[in-house]
Design a protein around this motif. Structure first.
Motif, PDB file in Angstrom:
ATOM      1  N   GLY A 178       0.821  -1.205   0.000  1.00  0.00           N
ATOM      2  CA  GLY A 178       0.000   0.000   0.000  1.00  0.00           C
ATOM      3  C   GLY A 178       0.854   1.252   0.000  1.00  0.00           C
ATOM      4  O   GLY A 178       2.014   1.245   0.410  1.00  0.00           O
ATOM      5  N   SER A 179       0.285   2.350  -0.494  1.00  0.00           N
ATOM      6  CA  SER A 179       0.983   3.627  -0.472  1.00  0.00           C
ATOM      7  C   SER A 179       0.512   4.448   0.706  1.00  0.00           C
ATOM      8  O   SER A 179      -0.537   4.181   1.301  1.00  0.00           O
ATOM      9  N   GLY A 180       1.276   5.449   1.070  1.00  0.00           N
ATOM     10  CA  GLY A 180       0.900   6.325   2.163  1.00  0.00           C
ATOM     11  C   GLY A 180       1.100   5.664   3.514  1.00  0.00           C
ATOM     12  O   GLY A 180       1.768   4.631   3.647  1.00  0.00           O
ATOM     13  N   LEU A 181       0.507   6.260   4.537  1.00  0.00           N
ATOM     14  CA  LEU A 181       0.690   5.836   5.916  1.00  0.00           C
ATOM     15  C   LEU A 181      -0.590   5.236   6.480  1.00  0.00           C
ATOM     16  O   LEU A 181      -1.675   5.484   5.980  1.00  0.00           O
ATOM     17  N   ALA A 182      -0.427   4.463   7.540  1.00  0.00           N
ATOM     18  CA  ALA A 182      -1.568   3.866   8.238  1.00  0.00           C
ATOM     19  C   ALA A 182      -1.212   3.784   9.713  1.00  0.00           C
ATOM     20  O   ALA A 182      -0.035   3.772  10.086  1.00  0.00           O
ATOM     21  N   ALA A 183      -2.228   3.747  10.573  1.00  0.00           N
ATOM     22  CA  ALA A 183      -1.982   3.559  12.003  1.00  0.00           C
ATOM     23  C   ALA A 183      -1.596   2.103  12.258  1.00  0.00           C
ATOM     24  O   ALA A 183      -2.219   1.187  11.716  1.00  0.00           O
ATOM     25  N   ARG A 184      -0.573   1.910  13.079  1.00  0.00           N
ATOM     26  CA  ARG A 184      -0.138   0.556  13.453  1.00  0.00           C
ATOM     27  C   ARG A 184      -0.253   0.411  14.964  1.00  0.00           C
ATOM     28  O   ARG A 184       0.321   1.193  15.728  1.00  0.00           O
TER      29      ARG A 184
END
Length: 290
Positions: free
Chosen positions: A104-110
């Motif tokens: 995936g591109s961009g950021l996500a909460a982990r």
């Protein structure tokens, strides 16, 4: 945000557009108080028209005769979880916003919770948004190496407040994972401190996959029934009609992340420790009021 568009963000954008274009039907109150679950997934269909496809915080669109307003949104492209009212980690877990997994591109909460005998929660929350009808849309990702267990994990929940006797209680609505299966749990009061529960199966978890969720929730009140309809990847997978909260002074508030209640040391429940951390990614959160 990266200019590269991944399959996950394409799906997320399509779902966000669907919130206001009517690709998924707008939530509506359902008469009656019978608990129901969809035994066979059915495709979500449109029953409304729209005048806008914008999905930014505070934007209002007209969907048929219903005004839809986005009241909260976060795609974590800031690299933080600062948009959320609260962040809570119990034990030695963490909340970060790294690059999204699975290409995936961009950021996500982990969110991570280690299996160390002391850790059990890693969540963010937004304050109550009021009574009425809402769509809560979000994407989540459980890694392929997720350890399947009979210990229930809450990954999204709508939480209430202490009961009349001061005791805490179960969340009115919770999305959970148990033994590799998705479940929706709904709670309401049958007495001042007596809680009833409905468990609605939502299908088998596909690990290593971005799930696109939409929860249409009409909160019940003392005089009106409520309704919940659940979509995953654009397909209806479950429903509940009737009471769906404790009818307190404020509507339940929304949380996402990881919560394993049975790992709370205060409960005194023994379990095997060690092994990989419990990890969940969350992204593309959009809350729409109707």
């Amino acid at each position: 945000m990266s200019v590269t568009t991944s399959a996950r963000r394409t799906a997320g954008a399509a779902l966000a557009a669907a919130l206001l274009t009517g690709t998924l039907a707008a939530p509506a109150a359902v008469a009656g108080t019978t608990d129901t679950a969809a035994s066979t997934p059915v495709a979500a269909t449109s029953t409304t028209a729209t005048t806008s496809t914008t999905a930014t915080t505070g934007t209002t669109a007209t969907t048929g005769t219903t005004a839809a307003t986005t009241v909260f949104a976060d795609d974590f492209e800031s690299g933080t979880v600062a948009n959320w009212t609260r962040q809570r980690v119990d034990g030695n877990g963490s909340i970060t916003a790294p690059a999204a997994p699975a290409g995936g591109s961009g950021l996500a909460a982990r969110f991570s919770v280690p299996n160390d005998g002391a850790s059990y929660r890693s969540e963010v929350a937004v304050n109550a948004l009021g009574w009425g009808a809402y769509r809560f849309a979000l994407a989540d990702y459980l890694p392929a190496d997720w350890v399947q267990t009979s210990t229930e994990t809450i990954v999204a929940q709508w939480h209430g407040y202490p009961l009349s006797d001061g005791s805490d209680t179960k969340p009115p609505i919770a999305l959970t994972v148990k033994d590799g299966n998705w479940r929706l749990k709904v709670h309401w009061l049958t007495g001042p401190t007596t809680v009833a529960e409905a468990v609605i199966p939502l299908g088998t978890v596909q690990f290593g996959h971005w799930n696109q969720w939409a929860f249409d929730i009409t909160w019940s009140t003392d005089s009106t029934p409520g309704a919940i309809t659940v979509y995953r990847d654009g397909v209806q997978v479950g429903a509940h009609s009737g009471l769906n909260n404790y009818h307190q002074n404020q509507a339940p508030y929304f949380k996402t992340g990881i919560y394993r209640a049975n790992w709370n040391p205060a409960k005194g429940i023994s379990y095997p420790t060690g092994g990989p951390d419990v990890v969940l990614y969350s992204d593309s959160v959009v809350v729409t009021r109707y």
